[in-house]
Design a protein around this motif. Structure first.
Motif, PDB file in Angstrom:
ATOM      1  N   VAL A 162       0.857  -1.202   0.000  1.00 36.60           N
ATOM      2  CA  VAL A 162       0.000   0.000   0.000  1.00 36.60           C
ATOM      3  C   VAL A 162       0.889   1.247   0.000  1.00 36.60           C
ATOM      4  O   VAL A 162       0.663   2.203  -0.758  1.00 36.60           O
ATOM      5  CB  VAL A 162      -0.934   0.008   1.242  1.00 36.60           C
ATOM      6  CG1 VAL A 162      -1.603   1.368   1.412  1.00 36.60           C
ATOM      7  CG2 VAL A 162      -1.982  -1.089   1.120  1.00 36.60           C
ATOM      8  N   CYS A 177       0.498   4.226   9.826  1.00 36.49           N
ATOM      9  CA  CYS A 177      -0.826   3.622   9.705  1.00 36.49           C
ATOM     10  C   CYS A 177      -1.408   3.322  11.082  1.00 36.49           C
ATOM     11  O   CYS A 177      -0.727   2.775  11.952  1.00 36.49           O
ATOM     12  CB  CYS A 177      -0.701   2.330   8.888  1.00 36.49           C
ATOM     13  SG  CYS A 177      -2.284   1.596   8.495  1.00 36.49           S
ATOM     14  N   VAL A 181      -6.786   0.750  11.171  1.00 37.06           N
ATOM     15  CA  VAL A 181      -6.768   0.518   9.725  1.00 37.06           C
ATOM     16  C   VAL A 181      -6.154  -0.843   9.436  1.00 37.06           C
ATOM     17  O   VAL A 181      -6.657  -1.615   8.609  1.00 37.06           O
ATOM     18  CB  VAL A 181      -5.985   1.642   9.012  1.00 37.06           C
ATOM     19  CG1 VAL A 181      -5.810   1.316   7.531  1.00 37.06           C
ATOM     20  CG2 VAL A 181      -6.684   2.972   9.187  1.00 37.06           C
ATOM     21  N   LEU A 185      -7.264  -3.945   7.066  1.00 37.70           N
ATOM     22  CA  LEU A 185      -6.562  -3.736   5.793  1.00 37.70           C
ATOM     23  C   LEU A 185      -6.635  -4.962   4.872  1.00 37.70           C
ATOM     24  O   LEU A 185      -6.953  -4.842   3.687  1.00 37.70           O
ATOM     25  CB  LEU A 185      -5.094  -3.373   6.067  1.00 37.70           C
ATOM     26  CG  LEU A 185      -4.267  -3.051   4.822  1.00 37.70           C
ATOM     27  CD1 LEU A 185      -4.804  -1.805   4.123  1.00 37.70           C
ATOM     28  CD2 LEU A 185      -2.795  -2.857   5.181  1.00 37.70           C
ATOM     29  N   THR A 188     -10.109  -5.559   3.457  1.00 34.59           N
ATOM     30  CA  THR A 188     -10.491  -4.472   2.537  1.00 34.59           C
ATOM     31  C   THR A 188      -9.779  -4.633   1.194  1.00 34.59           C
ATOM     32  O   THR A 188     -10.388  -4.488   0.128  1.00 34.59           O
ATOM     33  CB  THR A 188     -10.156  -3.102   3.156  1.00 34.59           C
ATOM     34  OG1 THR A 188     -10.756  -3.017   4.445  1.00 34.59           O
ATOM     35  CG2 THR A 188     -10.658  -1.966   2.292  1.00 34.59           C
ATOM     36  N   VAL A 196      -8.343   0.102  -3.916  1.00 32.08           N
ATOM     37  CA  VAL A 196      -8.926   0.673  -2.698  1.00 32.08           C
ATOM     38  C   VAL A 196      -8.772   2.191  -2.683  1.00 32.08           C
ATOM     39  O   VAL A 196      -7.950   2.755  -3.408  1.00 32.08           O
ATOM     40  CB  VAL A 196      -8.244   0.102  -1.422  1.00 32.08           C
ATOM     41  CG1 VAL A 196      -8.538  -1.380  -1.250  1.00 32.08           C
ATOM     42  CG2 VAL A 196      -6.751   0.374  -1.418  1.00 32.08           C
ATOM     43  N   THR A 197      -9.563   2.823  -1.852  1.00 32.49           N
ATOM     44  CA  THR A 197      -9.407   4.262  -1.613  1.00 32.49           C
ATOM     45  C   THR A 197      -8.848   4.432  -0.202  1.00 32.49           C
ATOM     46  O   THR A 197      -9.357   3.833   0.747  1.00 32.49           O
ATOM     47  CB  THR A 197     -10.756   4.994  -1.730  1.00 32.49           C
ATOM     48  OG1 THR A 197     -11.295   4.744  -3.029  1.00 32.49           O
ATOM     49  CG2 THR A 197     -10.584   6.488  -1.526  1.00 32.49           C
ATOM     50  N   VAL A 198      -7.812   5.248  -0.116  1.00 40.51           N
ATOM     51  CA  VAL A 198      -7.124   5.445   1.159  1.00 40.51           C
ATOM     52  C   VAL A 198      -7.305   6.901   1.591  1.00 40.51           C
ATOM     53  O   VAL A 198      -7.149   7.815   0.782  1.00 40.51           O
ATOM     54  CB  VAL A 198      -5.616   5.144   0.993  1.00 40.51           C
ATOM     55  CG1 VAL A 198      -4.874   5.379   2.304  1.00 40.51           C
ATOM     56  CG2 VAL A 198      -5.415   3.729   0.512  1.00 40.51           C
ATOM     57  N   VAL A 206      -2.200   7.184   7.319  1.00 40.94           N
ATOM     58  CA  VAL A 206      -3.331   6.479   6.707  1.00 40.94           C
ATOM     59  C   VAL A 206      -4.372   6.255   7.804  1.00 40.94           C
ATOM     60  O   VAL A 206      -4.111   5.563   8.789  1.00 40.94           O
ATOM     61  CB  VAL A 206      -2.888   5.136   6.100  1.00 40.94           C
ATOM     62  CG1 VAL A 206      -4.105   4.342   5.631  1.00 40.94           C
ATOM     63  CG2 VAL A 206      -1.946   5.378   4.931  1.00 40.94           C
ATOM     64  N   VAL A 209      -9.310   3.050   5.006  1.00 40.16           N
ATOM     65  CA  VAL A 209      -9.194   2.361   3.709  1.00 40.16           C
ATOM     66  C   VAL A 209     -10.550   1.758   3.373  1.00 40.16           C
ATOM     67  O   VAL A 209     -11.194   1.155   4.245  1.00 40.16           O
ATOM     68  CB  VAL A 209      -8.140   1.230   3.759  1.00 40.16           C
ATOM     69  CG1 VAL A 209      -8.000   0.583   2.385  1.00 40.16           C
ATOM     70  CG2 VAL A 209      -6.789   1.744   4.215  1.00 40.16           C
ATOM     71  N   TRP A 210     -10.996   1.956   2.119  1.00 39.82           N
ATOM     72  CA  TRP A 210     -12.272   1.398   1.678  1.00 39.82           C
ATOM     73  C   TRP A 210     -12.063   0.627   0.380  1.00 39.82           C
ATOM     74  O   TRP A 210     -11.235   1.029  -0.441  1.00 39.82           O
ATOM     75  CB  TRP A 210     -13.285   2.515   1.423  1.00 39.82           C
ATOM     76  CG  TRP A 210     -13.632   3.313   2.629  1.00 39.82           C
ATOM     77  CD1 TRP A 210     -14.679   3.115   3.469  1.00 39.82           C
ATOM     78  CD2 TRP A 210     -12.925   4.457   3.127  1.00 39.82           C
ATOM     79  NE1 TRP A 210     -14.664   4.062   4.477  1.00 39.82           N
ATOM     80  CE2 TRP A 210     -13.604   4.888   4.292  1.00 39.82           C
ATOM     81  CE3 TRP A 210     -11.774   5.150   2.735  1.00 39.82           C
ATOM     82  CZ2 TRP A 210     -13.183   5.980   5.046  1.00 39.82           C
ATOM     83  CZ3 TRP A 210     -11.358   6.238   3.486  1.00 39.82           C
ATOM     84  CH2 TRP A 210     -12.054   6.640   4.622  1.00 39.82           C
TER      85      TRP A 210
END
Ligand code: FES
Length: 677
Positions: A162, A177, A181, A185, A188, A196-198, A206, A209-210
């Motif tokens: 990531v 991080c 998360v 992680l 996700t 993913v969107t961070v 960070v 996360v999605w």
């Protein structure tokens, strides 16, 4: 819209709103809320017509209305629709006859009544997001990344891959991080199939996360006032305020004003914990309410900024305010505070952050830092005076060269307290007053009623008068002065034979009767004195800073806060709340503290900027300054002993006095006739 008088066209319906009486023609299919807005009718909406807030409720008046030339039939509005049904089922039951103005369409001629609870001015908490140009460059950013899947030949952990994607695609270095998360992680990444969107906070942390693509992140700016709390929920990439919510500060039950809350802690060891819990629950509730209005989950809120006076600031953070109640008023922390929103128990995204703006001094808090950020006197060449009036007045004076700040103990008179008929700004409170200088008869307007007291719409809207709010008391005393009812010393003069019965004996002094009815609203000599004391404290604080800065005049005055937003600046000048300044350069700054919180939320560079600025402000402690008392005594006069106010005299005072004299007895004669004290 086709205004009345334009030729009727096919399909155009005549729409009349009551109690305002505003009317116009609109094409069939127009939403009631849109028609109201086009006509300037006071119909509320917080959710932007999403059928969520229920603030736009209206009632159709059904029948023949010859007065309006309208036959308002039930089928002239669209039928009760799915949006209303959803609101009714899921949010709050709609009372019989109530419709949502934002989803109901006009199909024919109608008369629409806007009940008091749907009018914007019924709002008790008036802190709303101001329109303010803000640079949008938020601390929290979303980055969509595609992560390399793991490989038997490359043993790097998921987070390392990531980090590599963030570095390569977005230039994000030195990633840290949160454990929260890390906990999600792996699932996700796999559920998003490595796309993913961070959410990255401050360029390296960070915090969320999605799976898949996501383009919206939210933050909230919160103004924790001692009376009210206001929250503005913003979409971080556009800076748009998507919802606002306000509530009374529940700490009021521990003490009406700040010092009584400090006393509560002194007398109840551990009492700060109760107040901390109360304010956090309230903020959490507001943020959840705002999220619901915006149609998002509270977990979508990733960042929160907060402002408040020093005592609110300490109680929010769970710090005892006891030291702030006694000299030398030492803060536990004056620097900005960065923490997780979870530490404040706000019930947001697990990675959400909170930022509390720095305090200036023991009496001048993070709310003033917000005002300074919003008004930016430190970027201006001219001498600026910024005043935030509440129970204390926070005063900031200066320019890019030098800045000074102080707090002056104005007391709660400006908020309607200590006034015999005073009350908080709420429906029924007199907020605007005009007094005829000849007859001494008043006209007034109350919160929640658009009409003036001598207009037919006033009674039609209920005509309830319950007291006077802070802006109302300023206007009535200033108008009493302009009409010659009160002299320069603040004495209410006797009415005299043949004069208005509005001036009545009140013990050994006189009172002015503003409203007669179920509740009689009068302004007593003690009320005028309370306002004189408050305004003298404010003015003396300002003079003290002017002395320090070595200036006799200021170039620009901004009045901030709920009170500063609602008083007519002309009356602030008439009473001498602030020093002489060209009237056109005295303006309201709105809820500048809240705006400052919003700037800190949306513009990452604002945080170091306000932290630097606050540290170079010189603090002046009014309590130990010997000249404060001298200035205070001089400032008791109306407007004040040294007032020049040439523009004001030309524009306001002289015409009023002239017409009073032309009207008969005249101010001078009434004054000469003697007075009772
Ligand atoms: Fe919010 Fe209609 S405007 S429900």
């Amino acid at each position: 819209m086709m205004t009345e008088g334009s030729h009727s066209r096919s399909g155009a319906a005549q729409v009349v709103f009551t109690p305002s009486g505003r009317r116009g023609r609109f094409p069939a299919g127009t939403k009631i809320l849109d028609a109201a807005r086009a006509l300037g009718v006071d119909l509320d909406s917080v959710c932007g017509g999403r059928g969520i807030c229920g603030r736009c409720q209206v009632v159709q008046s059904i029948g023949e209305f010859p007065k309006h030339g309208v036959a308002s039939r039930a089928d002239h509005l669209s039928a009760f629709g799915p949006i209303e049904q959803r609101y009714h089922d899921k949010r709050a039951p709609l009372a019989p006859g109530r419709r949502l103005g934002c989803s109901t369409e006009i199909r024919g001629d109608v008369v629409i009544d806007v009940p008091p609870d749907s009018q914007v001015h019924r709002q008790v908490v008036r802190k709303r997001a101001e329109v303010h140009a803000i640079r949008v460059d938020p601390v929290v950013r979303l980055h969509f990344i595609e992560v390399t899947p793991p490989d038997m030949h490359e043993p790097a952990g998921d987070l390392r891959r990531v980090e590599a994607a963030l570095r390569e695609e977005w230039g994000v270095e030195g990633v840290r991080c949160d454990l929260a998360v890390l906990e999600t992680l792996q699932t996700t990444l796999r559920s998003g199939e490595w796309r993913v969107t961070v959410a990255v906070h401050g360029g390296r942390d960070v915090i969320g996360v999605w799976p898949g693509f996501r383009d919206k992140a939210y933050g909230a700016a919160v103004d924790v006032g001692s009376t009210t709390i206001a929250a503005h929920l913003c979409e971080l990439s556009s800076g748009e305020v998507v919802a606002s919510a306000g509530a009374m500060n529940p700490q009021i039950r521990f003490g009406e004003d700040l010092m009584s809350r400090v006393s509560y802690v002194m007398m109840h060891p551990g009492g700060e914990r109760e107040m901390t819990a109360a304010v956090r629950v309230a903020i959490r509730g507001l943020l959840h309410e705002a999220a619901a209005e915006a149609g998002i989950a509270p977990e979508e809120i990733l960042d929160v900024t907060l402002v408040g006076n020093p005592i609110m600031h300490h109680l929010l953070l769970g710090l005892s305010p006891v030291e702030l109640g006694q000299a030398p008023f030492a803060l536990a922390v004056d620097a900005a505070v960065n923490l997780t929103a979870g530490a404040l128990d706000l019930g947001l995204h697990p990675g959400a952050r909170a930022y509390v703006l720095p305090c200036v001094a023991g009496h001048v808090g993070a709310d003033t830092a917000g005002v300074i950020l919003s008004e930016a006197p430190y970027l201006r060449d001219e001498i600026n005076l910024v005043v935030d009036v509440g129970t204390n007045a926070e005063i900031v004076l200066g320019s890019r060269e030098r800045m000074l700040a102080a707090s002056s103990p104005t007391g709660p008179a400006f908020e309607g307290a200590q006034i015999s008929c005073g009350q908080r700004a709420a429906p029924g409170a007199v907020e605007r007053v005009r007094i005829d200088p000849i007859t001494l008869e008043p006209r007034y307007r109350v919160i929640g009623n658009e009409a003036w007291s001598d207009e037919p719409g006033f009674a039609a809207a209920g005509g309830a008068v319950t007291g006077i709010c802070g802006s109302g008391i300023i206007e009535v005393v200033a108008e009493m002065y302009l009409a010659g009812i009160v002299d320069e010393d603040g004495v209410i003069l006797p009415g005299g034979a043949g004069r208005s019965g509005r001036i009545v004996e009140d013990g050994r002094t006189f009172a002015y009767v503003l409203h007669r009815g179920d509740v009689e609203v009068r302004v007593t000599q003690n009320d005028v004195r309370a306002i004189q004391l408050a305004k003298a404290a404010l003015y003396a604080g300002v003079r003290l800073l002017m002395d320090r800065l070595g200036v006799e005049r200021v170039d620009r005055i901004r009045l901030a806060g709920a009170f500063g937003s609602h008083i007519d600046v002309k009356y602030a000048m008439v009473l001498g709340l602030v020093p002489d300044c060209a009237l056109e350069h005295v303006t309201s700054a709105g809820n500048a503290a809240g705006t400052g919180a919003r700037i800190a939320l949306l513009d990452r560079s604002a945080r170091p900027e306000i932290e630097r600025t606050v540290r170079r402000i010189e603090k002046v402690e009014t309590a130990v300054e010997p000249r404060f008392q001298a200035h205070f005594v001089e400032a008791m006069a109306i407007p004040h002993k040294t007032a020049a106010y040439p523009e004001l005299a030309k524009a306001v005072v002289l015409p009023a006095r002239k017409s009073a004299r032309a009207g008969g007895e005249g101010v001078g004669r009434r004054r000469r006739r003697g007075r009772l004290r």
